[in-house]
Design an enzyme around this catalytic site. Structure first.
Site, short mmCIF file in Angstrom:
data_model
loop_
_atom_site.label_atom_id
_atom_site.label_comp_id
_atom_site.label_asym_id
_atom_site.label_seq_id
_atom_site.Cartn_x
_atom_site.Cartn_y
_atom_site.Cartn_z
N ALA A 126 -4.32 1.26 -2.15
CA ALA A 126 -3.64 1.39 -0.94
C ALA A 126 -2.72 3.04 -0.98
O ALA A 126 -1.83 3.07 0.09
CB ALA A 126 -2.39 0.72 -0.82
N ASN A 178 1.16 -2.07 -6.88
CA ASN A 178 0.34 -1.46 -7.94
C ASN A 178 0.11 0.24 -7.79
O ASN A 178 -0.12 0.89 -8.70
CB ASN A 178 -0.95 -2.35 -7.81
CG ASN A 178 -1.02 -3.49 -8.46
OD1 ASN A 178 -1.05 -3.71 -9.70
ND2 ASN A 178 -0.70 -4.27 -7.35
N HIS A 191 4.13 3.53 2.12
CA HIS A 191 4.46 4.19 0.86
C HIS A 191 4.58 5.74 0.76
O HIS A 191 3.75 6.45 1.67
CB HIS A 191 2.86 3.75 -0.07
CG HIS A 191 2.43 2.63 -0.35
ND1 HIS A 191 3.33 1.69 -0.96
CD2 HIS A 191 1.48 1.89 0.21
CE1 HIS A 191 2.74 0.49 -0.90
NE2 HIS A 191 1.53 0.57 -0.05
#
Ligand SMILES: NC(=O)C1=CN([C@@H]2O[C@H](COP(=O)(O)OP(=O)(O)OC[C@H]3O[C@@H](n4cnc5c(N)ncnc54)[C@H](OP(=O)(O)O)[C@@H]3O)[C@@H](O)[C@H]2O)C=CC1
Ligand SMILES: O=C([O-])CC(=O)C(=O)O
Length: 263
Positions: A125, A185, A215
């Protein structure tokens, strides 16, 4: 002359695993054959067109995959990854937060060395891992990683009552990835590319005002500075997981056999 399709084994058939199958089904020219999927309950009915399912790592390896993809969570990577690597198969992993446990890191690396195989951390991601690992060669002074997800994604029903963003965690990536094993992660991937899990600063925020998983990574070092931001549409099957994760697995597989590899 056409070469034979790449034989791929997969561990896990949840949001990401199903996404990988869906992406590949839409790419009939992709020379990738998912020869088997390791699941916890092989007797459970599966969607039509699902590749053969098996219940043990030995049964998966007996199908002779050239490479195995892990999309099943920290425990699965820790428990099953070593057998894959010792058998000489490369392993493409997404549950890389498991590597924050030193014993897991050591056993995976030892198994890779023993089998002459390689663990690839999929970009999943996040992005920018290529630039961060290049920057690490010259020296990085600081890495901060901030993850924001919708409040209900991180807090469940309690999140529905939130009216302001709530900081759930601030500390090292090593602590954070173990506290949120299904949500950050990406911070482990950034850490492994850059300055490691103990020097990467992680912040996790539950935000009632957003609908996408965000993010942000900021890196400073000898090279200059880097700021990377991504807003991921969550999968329907698991809102903690962005759609792009399955895409990153397919991209990693295709890159293995491409005459021109980017990044
Ligand atoms: N690096 C990255 O960017 C990202 C990494 N992740 C990681 O990927 C993992 C999977 O994500 P996602 O697909 O969304 O999760 P899901 O919960 O949707 O699916 C996980 C699947 O793995 C299966 N599973 C669990 N343990 C085992 C095992 N020992 N053997 C075989 N199958 C197993 C589960 O089986 P069952 O149906 O029996 O429960 C389930 O089907 C996450 O837990 C997270 O750690 C996730 C998102 C991004
Ligand atoms: O999909 C995402 O936004 C990231 C994620 O869950 C993880 O890193 O575990």
């Amino acid at each position: 002359m056409t070469s034979a399709p790449m034989r791929v084994g997969m561990i896990g058939l949840g949001a990401i695993g199903q996404g990988v199958l869906t992406q590949l089904a839409a790419m009939p020219d992709a020379a990738v054959d998912i020869v088997g999927v390791l699941v916890r309950d092989p007797s459970r009915p599966r969607l039509a067109g699902t590749p053969p399912v098996v219940g043990t790592v030995e049964a998966l390896l007996a199908l002779e995959p050239e490479v195995v993809v892990e999309v099943a969570g920290h425990e699965a990577l820790a428990q099953l990854g070593p057998a894959v690597l010792r058998s000489g198969r490369d392993l493409i992993a997404v549950s890389v937060g498991a590597l924050a446990r030193p014993e897991v890191y050591d056993s995976l690396v030892a198994a890779a060395c023993e089998g002459g195989a390689q663990i690839t951390v999929a970009s999943g991601a996040i992005g920018g891992l290529d630039a961060i690992s290049a920057a690490a060669v010259g020296g990085i002074t600081r890495v901060t990683h901030t993850t924001r997800k919708p409040a209900t994604t991180l807090l469940g029903a309690e999140g529905a009552a939130l009216t302001e963003p709530r900081e759930l965690f601030r500390g090292t990536a090593r602590e954070g990835v173990l506290e949120f094993p299904e949500s950050v992660n990406v911070a482990a991937a950034v850490s492994l590319a850059g300055v490691g899990l103990d020097r990467t600063e992680l912040v996790v925020v539950a935000d009632p005002a957003i609908t996408r998983n965000r993010h942000e990574v900021v890196v400073e070092g000898d090279f200059g500075s880097l700021r990377f931001e991504i807003e991921n549409v969550p999968t329907t099957a698991n809102p903690k997981t962005g759609r792009i994760v399955a895409m990153s697995i397919v991209r990693t597989l295709l890159r293995r056999c491409a005459p021109l590899a980017i990044g």
